[in-house]
Write an enzyme that holds these catalytic residues in place. Structure first.
Site, PDB file in Angstrom:
ATOM      1  N   LYS A   1      40.973  23.978  63.303  1.00 45.18           N
ATOM      2  CA  LYS A   1      41.387  25.007  62.194  1.00 45.18           C
ATOM      3  C   LYS A   1      40.540  26.130  62.415  1.00 45.18           C
ATOM      4  CE  LYS A   1      44.688  22.680  61.148  1.00 45.18           C
ATOM      5  NZ  LYS A   1      45.280  21.394  60.321  1.00 45.18           N
TER       6      LYS A   1
HETATM    7  C1  LIG Z   1      46.059  20.424  59.806  1.00 47.06           C
HETATM    8  C2  LIG Z   1      47.157  20.638  58.567  1.00 47.06           C
HETATM    9  C3  LIG Z   1      47.268  19.716  57.563  1.00 47.06           C
HETATM   10  C4  LIG Z   1      46.249  18.582  57.372  1.00 47.06           C
HETATM   11  O1  LIG Z   1      45.181  18.602  57.466  1.00 47.06           O
HETATM   12  P1  LIG Z   1      44.170  17.416  58.045  1.00 47.06           P
HETATM   13  O2  LIG Z   1      42.691  18.062  57.524  1.00 47.06           O
HETATM   14  O3  LIG Z   1      44.215  17.189  59.291  1.00 47.06           O
HETATM   15  O4  LIG Z   1      44.455  16.322  57.101  1.00 47.06           O
HETATM   16  C5  LIG Z   1      48.239  19.886  56.625  1.00 47.06           C
HETATM   17  N1  LIG Z   1      49.082  21.009  56.657  1.00 47.06           N
HETATM   18  C6  LIG Z   1      48.979  21.820  57.700  1.00 47.06           C
HETATM   19  C7  LIG Z   1      50.102  23.013  57.742  1.00 47.06           C
HETATM   20  C8  LIG Z   1      48.137  21.783  58.843  1.00 47.06           C
HETATM   21  O5  LIG Z   1      48.149  22.502  59.853  1.00 47.06           O
END
Ligand SMILES: *Cc1c(COP(=O)(O)O)cnc(C)c1O
Length: 384
Positions: free
Chosen positions: A192
């Site tokens: 991210k």
């Molecule tokens: C990555 C993501 C999540 C979940 O995040 P995690 O830390 O992997 O649990 C939720 N919503 C969206 C849109 C994402 O891209």
């Protein structure tokens, strides 16, 4: 040319190696692995960066969404409206809490939730809207907040992909993505935009009472040691991840700018190509204006409109260029979330996007030579 990667976490690490290593070592030396001072310090620094009253760190972005919904007191049978075109975590937590997910179509140009479709789906049981700020820019928050106010609904922002992005309201006021609704969530998954070196997440709110409730829920429903007032969960950001995030947070704006610069180069190279649609930013600059702060390009996603998307995926792979199709299957057609209530005619945009979208390598370390090679390889194949 350096090997092209979808996300170059190694390259980014080399630029911050000393700070990150020192931060991790300091956690080891203090042994404050859980709820240590690094977690609290990161919380305060992120609150200041986002301009939000409360950041509640937690274990990951999926937990953050779930805890946000638990904190709002949503009950089984309550309807929660969200986008059909997103990562499954968004709908997963709605279903897990036995709330009723109501998936709606998205906008063909920004890929974000379609406000008219939200409005059509509101019933007396609707309790919340979950806009997902997909690929790095805000859903249309002015219209969503107005709808929510009119129908007395909560707005829960899934901001896993757009931390650092600004939303500009129609009156010119700017606010950071994730801090606009009643509550927002984010993920620090390594790929991210603000990624840890493991899992992590956080919840944001400006509501003091809700923040208090959420801080108890993340910690087994405890507000006083060994007094469990509500059913909670165990969801913690660990101190080592907080230390990594503290080293990276001061660089987040710079990282966003590097992503924007890469997006700008991509969009310039693709401009005028008949069967390639570049991503559109909400303020219409198509990602090529140098001052745009609305899009943080978690993904750089093209639409290939002459039926050659699948061929392009294979061609890029043969040429050593990684790419992704986010997302290949609409949520309303996933086995876990399919429901007789859904009508295919309600999802014309998502059903088309899944055939056309392709996300190119996007990260902070892309260089001009790599971008030139990627754009040429894409264009040569699509026009041929
Ligand atoms: C990555 C993501 C999540 C979940 O995040 P995690 O830390 O992997 O649990 C939720 N919503 C969206 C849109 C994402 O891209």
């Amino acid at each position: 040319m350096r090997k092209i990667q979808m996300v170059d976490l190694g390259g980014q690490y080399r630029g911050i190696q000393e700070q990150v290593n020192a931060a991790i070592t300091s956690v080891m030396e203090t042994s404050a692995f859980i709820n240590g001072p690094e977690v609290h310090a990161f919380q305060k620094e992120l609150e200041a960066y986002l301009g939000v009253k409360h950041v509640i760190p937690c274990g990951n972005g999926t937990d953050a969404l779930q805890i946000a919904m638990m904190g709002l007191g949503l009950e089984p049978g309550d309807e929660v409206i969200t986008a059909d075109f997103t990562f499954a975590a968004t709908v997963e937590v709605i279903a897990l809490l036995q709330l009723t997910p109501v998936l709606v179509d998205v906008d063909p140009e920004t890929f974000n939730i379609d406000v008219a479709a939200i409005e059509r789906s509101i019933t007396p049981k609707t309790k919340a809207i979950v806009p997902v700020h997909l690929f790095g820019q805000c859903a249309p928050m002015d219209a969503i907040l107005a709808l929510a106010e009119k129908h007395d609904l909560y707005v829960i922002e899934d901001n896993a992909q757009a931390i650092g992005a600004n939303h500009t309201f129609s009156d010119g006021r700017k606010q950071k993505a994730g801090t606009i609704g009643h509550v927002g969530s984010t993920s620090f998954f390594p790929s991210k935009n603000l990624g840890a070196y493991g899992d992590g997440g956080a919840i944001f709110t400006n509501d003091d009472d809700l923040a208090h409730t959420l801080r108890g829920i993340v910690n087994h429903g405890m507000y006083e040691r060994y007094h469990h007032d509500v059913i909670g969960v165990n969801s913690r950001l660990d101190s080592i991840q907080a230390a990594v995030l503290r080293a990276k947070l001061p660089k987040l704006d710079n990282y966003c700018n590097r992503r924007r610069a890469a997006a700008r180069k991509y969009s310039r190279a693709f401009s005028g190509q008949p069967n390639i649609t570049v991503p559109k930013t909400v303020n219409g600059c198509e990602g090529i204006c140098s001052t745009c702060d609305c899009h943080v390009f978690h993904q750089y996603t093209l639409k290939i409109t002459n039926g050659k998307r699948d061929g392009l995926v294979a061609h890029l792979s043969e040429n050593g260029i990684p790419c992704g199709v986010y997302y290949p299957i609409p949520l309303h057609r996933q086995k876990a979330y399919a429901d007789a209530r859904y009508d295919e005619n309600d999802f014309p945009v998502t059903n088309q996007l899944i055939k056309e979208v392709i996300s190119l390598p996007m990260h902070t370390e892309l260089d001009d030579e790599q971008i030139a090679f990627i754009t040429k390889t894409v264009i040569d194949f699509v026009i041929e």
